[in-house]
Write a protein that holds these residues in place. Structure first.
Motif, PDB file in Angstrom:
ATOM      1  N   ARG A  76      30.393  44.364  63.896  1.00  0.00           N
ATOM      2  CA  ARG A  76      31.305  44.379  65.072  1.00  0.00           C
ATOM      3  C   ARG A  76      30.580  45.241  66.255  1.00  0.00           C
ATOM      4  O   ARG A  76      29.648  46.038  66.210  1.00  0.00           O
ATOM      5  CB  ARG A  76      32.500  45.193  64.725  1.00  0.00           C
ATOM      6  N   ASN A  77      31.263  45.203  67.360  1.00  0.00           N
ATOM      7  CA  ASN A  77      30.675  46.032  68.503  1.00  0.00           C
ATOM      8  C   ASN A  77      29.123  45.674  68.937  1.00  0.00           C
ATOM      9  O   ASN A  77      28.355  46.443  69.251  1.00  0.00           O
ATOM     10  CB  ASN A  77      30.876  47.543  68.588  1.00  0.00           C
ATOM     11  N   ASN A  78      28.656  44.375  68.784  1.00  0.00           N
ATOM     12  CA  ASN A  78      27.324  44.093  68.718  1.00  0.00           C
ATOM     13  C   ASN A  78      27.188  43.748  70.113  1.00  0.00           C
ATOM     14  O   ASN A  78      26.693  42.458  70.591  1.00  0.00           O
ATOM     15  CB  ASN A  78      26.940  42.854  67.872  1.00  0.00           C
ATOM     16  N   ASP A  79      27.079  44.557  71.172  1.00  0.00           N
ATOM     17  CA  ASP A  79      26.525  44.264  72.573  1.00  0.00           C
ATOM     18  C   ASP A  79      25.265  44.169  72.866  1.00  0.00           C
ATOM     19  O   ASP A  79      24.615  44.382  71.537  1.00  0.00           O
ATOM     20  CB  ASP A  79      26.947  45.658  73.145  1.00  0.00           C
ATOM     21  N   ALA A 109      30.301  38.031  78.949  1.00  0.00           N
ATOM     22  CA  ALA A 109      28.929  37.568  79.403  1.00  0.00           C
ATOM     23  C   ALA A 109      28.377  38.641  80.133  1.00  0.00           C
ATOM     24  O   ALA A 109      27.569  39.296  79.748  1.00  0.00           O
ATOM     25  CB  ALA A 109      28.915  36.197  80.070  1.00  0.00           C
ATOM     26  N   ILE A 110      28.993  38.816  81.490  1.00  0.00           N
ATOM     27  CA  ILE A 110      28.749  39.853  81.855  1.00  0.00           C
ATOM     28  C   ILE A 110      29.777  40.770  82.538  1.00  0.00           C
ATOM     29  O   ILE A 110      30.964  40.413  82.880  1.00  0.00           O
ATOM     30  CB  ILE A 110      28.481  39.306  83.584  1.00  0.00           C
ATOM     31  N   LYS A 111      29.917  42.162  81.998  1.00  0.00           N
ATOM     32  CA  LYS A 111      31.014  42.933  82.128  1.00  0.00           C
ATOM     33  C   LYS A 111      30.614  44.374  82.834  1.00  0.00           C
ATOM     34  O   LYS A 111      29.600  44.917  82.689  1.00  0.00           O
ATOM     35  CB  LYS A 111      31.563  43.241  80.728  1.00  0.00           C
ATOM     36  N   ILE A 167      25.835  41.647  78.936  1.00  0.00           N
ATOM     37  CA  ILE A 167      25.281  42.376  79.570  1.00  0.00           C
ATOM     38  C   ILE A 167      26.338  43.273  80.203  1.00  0.00           C
ATOM     39  O   ILE A 167      27.241  42.773  81.011  1.00  0.00           O
ATOM     40  CB  ILE A 167      24.421  41.832  80.742  1.00  0.00           C
ATOM     41  N   CYS A 168      26.376  44.453  79.821  1.00  0.00           N
ATOM     42  CA  CYS A 168      27.569  45.503  80.152  1.00  0.00           C
ATOM     43  C   CYS A 168      26.909  46.467  80.852  1.00  0.00           C
ATOM     44  O   CYS A 168      26.060  47.229  80.571  1.00  0.00           O
ATOM     45  CB  CYS A 168      28.080  45.884  78.803  1.00  0.00           C
TER      46      CYS A 168
END
Length: 473
Positions: free
Chosen positions: A228-231, A281-283, A255-256
């Motif tokens: 989980r939380n695999n940014d 996707a883009i945050k 992409i955060c």
């Protein structure tokens, strides 16, 4: 005589310099590293890195089959080069990952471990066409317990002294420990570059820049679905950066832009990237204490993405200004554009709590998007663009032009009567606010909204209005 001596020394120095190799290479095998897929090579590889920086810098070469290691810390003027068909694989022993610059994130999770790290260094890079694999599936809580029992080891628990915010205002209001190292973590470092490398399967975030200045990510690929939380890429309170030509497939945000400190994230450009994500996707956000300013995202392809194509969020006090999103194609996405200013105001790293932030001067243009079918959506019926401030804190100027969005439809007469809750202090997610009475654009609490050449097309009937504006100028 003195002049002749100086001249001689100058000639000698010139001769020695011309004879010296242009690039110094430290092969990790020369320091005892073994590519046998089982030896823990942490000490050997770290020794090569330390020797390289001590001698003025150069290339630390990882060349062979599979090298297993725990945490490695890059030092000044070091290029970690992993050759094609070579894998640097993370150890499955959680005790092989010491704490590096710890903090507690918005969800209350303790963070601080990483596989490849750098703290307060300059002129570093990771290159080559090889692979850094975090072995993340073996670092889930269940697997960690099994590994420690099998090895007869006791888990080394972190010291949380001084890390817990005075407000303790975390999501879920509790602190959770974990043994899930980030894959690559750059902290307060300058002149950082990643080129062509393959990043795979971290236990948590993949690539994290914290308070870095001057960085470039070029031509890398990321596959991050182990846990989980695999940014994929988190740009956190960092400045002057470029992300380009990347191929990303992530289990969480791709992409955060974050700010887990009051320091800003600004002067960033993202372009020519191919992005797939299970969340966004883009945050921008959600961790957003420091400002987000002067950021451009352009010429990207987003596909098969749940959780949103582009999200611009200020939840914890960030002033978001001068954002340009242009030339984006989205295929099978959930919620193409979501912009939300709210009043959550979480605190990180024991900073002072900030006042409510702002979102202003956002330009979104040249967007083509196809929203996924209803059966694949979490919020049904959905909306193309969803913009919301709060009654006391409006969004600033938002400009939208040259947009074509295909939507699945499905809205009923009952949906036309939906009243969207304000939820000013809640986690800023469109599913928390729920469905809207508009299928195309729902906008409220905005100082100035400019639209030009916007088209929303329906694949099935939807009796809701195309556009609903509330308290919008």
């Amino acid at each position: 005589m003195k002049i002749k001596s100086i001249h001689f020394l100058f000639l000698l120095a010139t001769l020695l310099f011309s004879c010296a190799p242009k690039t110094m290479v430290w092969n990790v095998k020369d320091f005892g590293a073994k590519d046998d897929h089982k030896t823990i090579n942490t000490k050997a590889i770290q020794k090569a890195i330390d020797e390289c920086t001590l001698k003025g810098g150069g290339t630390v070469l990882v060349d062979g089959a599979v090298f297993v290691s725990g945490t490695l810390l890059l030092k000044d003027n070091v290029d970690l080069k992993i050759t094609e068909n070579t894998t640097l694989l993370g150890s499955i022993n959680p005790n092989d990952y010491p704490i590096v610059e710890p903090f507690i994130d918005a969800t209350g999770q303790f963070r601080g471990q990483c596989f490849i790290g750098a703290i307060d260094v300059k002129n570093i890079s990771i290159s080559g066409k090889g692979t850094i694999d975090g072995h993340g599936k073996m670092l889930s809580p269940k697997k960690v317990k099994e590994t420690l029992k099998r090895l007869g080891l006791t888990e080394v628990k972190p010291d949380l002294s001084g890390l817990i915010s005075k407000t303790n205002n975390y999501v879920n209001n509790n602190i959770r420990l974990s043994n899930r190292p980030f894959l690559v973590r750059m902290v307060r470092s300058q002149n950082v570059k990643l080129k062509d490398i393959h990043l795979r399967q971290p236990a948590a975030w993949t690539l994290h820049f914290l308070e870095c200045n001057n960085f470039e990510v070029d031509g890398i690929s990321i596959y991050s679905h182990a846990n989980r939380n695999n940014d994929a890429i988190d740009i956190d309170s960092s400045t002057n950066g470029v992300v380009k030509n990347c191929d990303i497939d992530s289990g969480d945000d791709a992409i955060c832009f974050k700010s887990t400190s009051p320091k800003p994230t600004n002067n960033i450009e993202v372009f020519d990237c191919k992005i797939k994500s299970e969340w966004g996707a883009i945050k921008f956000g959600t961790e957003s204490m420091g400002d987000f300013k002067n950021i451009t995202v352009r010429d990207c392809y987003v596909y098969d993405t749940r959780g949103g194509g582009i999200k611009i969020l200020s939840a914890d006090g960030a002033n978001v200004e001068n954002i340009l999103i242009e030339n984006i194609t989205m295929e099978n996405v959930e919620m193409p554009i979501f912009i939300r200013l709210c009043e959550r105001r979480l605190v990180y790293r024991n900073a002072e709590r900030k006042p409510v932030g702002s979102i202003n001067n956002v330009v979104i243009k040249n967007i083509t998007a196809k929203v996924s079918d209803n059966k694949e959506l979490r919020m049904n019926p959905t909306t193309g663009f969803y913009f919301s401030g709060t009654p006391n804190h409006k969004l600033g100027k938002i400009t939208i032009e040259n947009v074509n969005v295909s939507l699945p439809g499905g809205g009923t007469e009952k949906d036309t009567k939906i009243v969207v809750p304000e939820n000013e202090e809640q986690y800023p997610e469109f599913t928390k606010l729920g469905a809207t009475p508009a299928y195309g654009l729902y906008a409220r609490h905005i100082e100035k909204l400019e639209t030009n050449n916007i088209s929303f097309t329906l694949r099935n009937q939807d009796v809701r209005k195309e556009v609903v504006k509330i308290n919008v100028n």
